[in-house]
Design an enzyme around this catalytic site. Sequence first.
Site, PDB file in Angstrom:
ATOM      1  N   LYS A 484      63.106  84.195  20.643  1.00  0.00           N
ATOM      2  CA  LYS A 484      61.997  85.051  20.224  1.00  0.00           C
ATOM      3  C   LYS A 484      60.672  84.329  20.436  1.00  0.00           C
ATOM      4  O   LYS A 484      60.634  83.131  20.687  1.00  0.00           O
ATOM      5  CB  LYS A 484      62.162  85.447  18.758  1.00  0.00           C
ATOM      6  CG  LYS A 484      62.173  84.282  17.779  1.00  0.00           C
ATOM      7  CD  LYS A 484      62.400  84.762  16.360  1.00  0.00           C
ATOM      8  CE  LYS A 484      62.390  83.589  15.374  1.00  0.00           C
ATOM      9  NZ  LYS A 484      62.540  84.035  13.984  1.00  0.00           N
ATOM     10  N   TYR A 710      29.309  72.440  20.848  1.00  0.00           N
ATOM     11  CA  TYR A 710      28.631  73.368  19.951  1.00  0.00           C
ATOM     12  C   TYR A 710      28.351  72.707  18.599  1.00  0.00           C
ATOM     13  O   TYR A 710      29.187  71.978  18.055  1.00  0.00           O
ATOM     14  CB  TYR A 710      29.498  74.610  19.721  1.00  0.00           C
ATOM     15  CG  TYR A 710      29.569  75.547  20.896  1.00  0.00           C
ATOM     16  CD1 TYR A 710      28.426  76.189  21.368  1.00  0.00           C
ATOM     17  CD2 TYR A 710      30.793  75.807  21.522  1.00  0.00           C
ATOM     18  CE1 TYR A 710      28.509  77.060  22.451  1.00  0.00           C
ATOM     19  CE2 TYR A 710      30.875  76.671  22.596  1.00  0.00           C
ATOM     20  CZ  TYR A 710      29.724  77.293  23.057  1.00  0.00           C
ATOM     21  OH  TYR A 710      29.797  78.153  24.123  1.00  0.00           O
ATOM     22  N   MET A 759      36.260  77.592  23.522  1.00  0.00           N
ATOM     23  CA  MET A 759      37.248  78.611  23.873  1.00  0.00           C
ATOM     24  C   MET A 759      38.106  78.174  25.051  1.00  0.00           C
ATOM     25  O   MET A 759      39.333  78.349  25.041  1.00  0.00           O
ATOM     26  CB  MET A 759      36.556  79.939  24.202  1.00  0.00           C
ATOM     27  CG  MET A 759      37.544  81.049  24.567  1.00  0.00           C
ATOM     28  SD  MET A 759      36.756  82.607  24.974  1.00  0.00           S
ATOM     29  CE  MET A 759      36.188  83.143  23.358  1.00  0.00           C
TER      30      MET A 759
END
EC number: 5.1.1.1
Length: 814
Positions: A484, A710, A759
């Site tokens: 799974k 950042y 990201m």
Amino acid sequence: MSILLKNIIPVLNAEWIGNTPEAEVEAISIDSRSLQNSSHTLFFALVGPNNDAHLYIKDLIEIGVQNFVVTYIPEECKAKANFIVVQNTLEALQQFAAYYRALFKFPVIGLTGSNGKTIVKEWLNFLLSPDFNVIRSPKSYNSQVGVPLSVIAINEKHNLGIFEAGISTVTEMEKLEAVIKPTIGILTNIGSSHDEGFENLEQKIKEKLLLFKDSKVLIYQKNKLIDKCILPDTKTFSWSFEQENADVLVFKKQTENQSTTLHYKYKGNAYELNIPFQDKASIENAISCLLLLLYFNYDSATIQSRMLLLFPVEMRLKVKTGINNCSLIDDSYSSDFQSLKIALDFLESQKQFQKKTVILSDIFQSGLSNEELYSKVAQLIVSNNISRVIGIGETISEFKEKFTHCITFKNTAEFVSNFENLEFANETILIKGARSFQFEEIVYLLEEKTHETVLEINLNAISYNLNFFKSKLKPDVKIMVMVKAFGYGNGGLEIAKLLEHHKIDYLGVAFADEGISLKNGGIQLPIMVLNPENTSFSAIIQHQLEPEIYCLKSLHAFLKIAKHKNLERFPIHVKLDTGMHRLGFEEDSIDELIATLKGNVHVEIKSILSHLATSDDVKHRDFTDSQISLFDKLSSKIVSELGINPVRHILNTSGISNFPDAQFNMVRLGIGLYGVSNDPSEQKYLENVGTLKSVISQIKTISAGESVGYGRKFMAEKPTKVGTIPIGYADGISRAWGNGVGFVTIKDKKAKIIGSICMDMLMVDVTEIDCTEGDAVIIFGESPTVSYIAKKLNTIPYEVLTSISQRVKRVFYR
């Protein structure tokens, strides 16, 4: 090979039970799944801790195999084939290989050590093949089984052998020595791998040196401990960086362009040699090759010209995602007959499509005439049901007519120029070529283009971990493996293919769409859906999946559909809640469950299961025992009152290890398959499966007072060299792993993550690491491990693994 059965019987000191002792044996097999088994195969029925090949003899007889080495004859197979009966089939395989080896009198190089065996073997093959017809171990076939299979591949045209031997404990090397019988020995680097099998390093060295007890010479790096362990009559040829009493004294100097100059003294003369590597391991492996060439009296000019062409060795068969819904098996740096047989077996175990294409270069060093070689290759292609052959090379083009559905090209460039006309789609493609053909260009054309971050999945490690847990099971206990969540982030279909190849009993998925995807990919194993929504029942039935039923509402909904579709005995799995309090029938609903199912002809309870809440925590052992006791009580009641005999299962990975008396009829293996255990003492026995890799995109140096990322979370206190890696939280890397908490590994050194993880990128401090843009980066694998990351992030390894985005390309290798 062509040997009569009657000549093998006395070699094995065996009992003969059969009708045709004059039968001719042309091949040896230990794998019942191989499509290369035939009427001329002699099958050795090996028996392992949790596997008995005697169980597959009936199936082999049905496909035409007639000759077997066994410890017993299955009742249903008596009088149906030729049987050579022995006490131990593995020992018989080794005895046969030793007998076969003795038929040949040419020089044989035997290699052992902790590291570098396969590299040195492949390099020696490259260096010596212009002058010898070499037979060598395919891939890393160096085990108690692999060595005999390697030696059995010798034929009459070979005049030099190179075989590696690997051991993990005492008493093993004497068996391999009898098979290889090396005339020349090479001892490579001695490291820490398999240390647990030996009392100390000295015992380990002595055991490895047994390979060379009858060798004419031993080549090794001079070392006081090794010198102490070498047998008194062994003639040595040694090298060293500092010990002047070595036969060859070496000095190394790194040069530009990632190369190294070796200055060495031999027989009073000084020489210089350039090699295209700078790392310590490659330099040592190259020196081992140098000494072998010196022992063979090669001149310095030949040594220099050949060793300058040494190359990184790719030892892995890789599975990659291809264009137009294709699956690629990349073996683009190797083309010999033995490794082709291995690659074709791997293709069968990993095929995702009925259509199978092989792209094959000319084959070198077979020891056979071209006529005989390509006839045998054509037979392999036919037996493996290959749909299309694309041959590349002058020689294979000459023998094009031996193949059906075959197109050939004189060289790789001609293939590339015709690429657009070849129409690759919805097929599994094996790409297998000698290094000189530069088949990496073909791989590049066929591979789906993604960014440079990949999750490499070691299929050998999965097989190893599976067998580790299977060895803990009682003989008749079945095994379900959980695939799974995209195989715990590792890739569902490819792993399911491997598990099907290993003949496990069940696959488990969470939701119907996961099971449907596997069925659409060609998986035939029964698949249990553990969290089915009622809305998915029709799809489950359509795709022959098997639902877990965990409440009366779901049961009534499924029975309604089953009755409407007029199903008979459709398999379902009943989940009991014994204390997890997540899903399942509780004790007060068992009577109604029984009443509902009594006399029902539409469904059949295939299994009854429950789930342990604390199988990994010894503090809650009493609670787990109470769960197991309640499960036994409730499931026994269902079995008794319905008069059925379903499979019962409650153990997960931790349960297999911690509660062996509760195996019932089946266990469910999950995270353990992927190399993760909650028990540190068990963890050391598991192999790492997934390695998340990337590269350095850019390196820049910032001054003290400048910031990174950042929010300016990192402020440099001194001039700092910053490497940017193209992987971020969109790929599944937790932002909590940034700002100095975590690290990556570059050139075997830790590089701390600095600043906030972005990201698509993260930044690391590489001030103290000698690295360049494009260098490989390990995000997790051996270091840091998934378990280490999970502990630092106060989570569990499951979350780390399953968080890796599917935009990260998975590369499967063997």
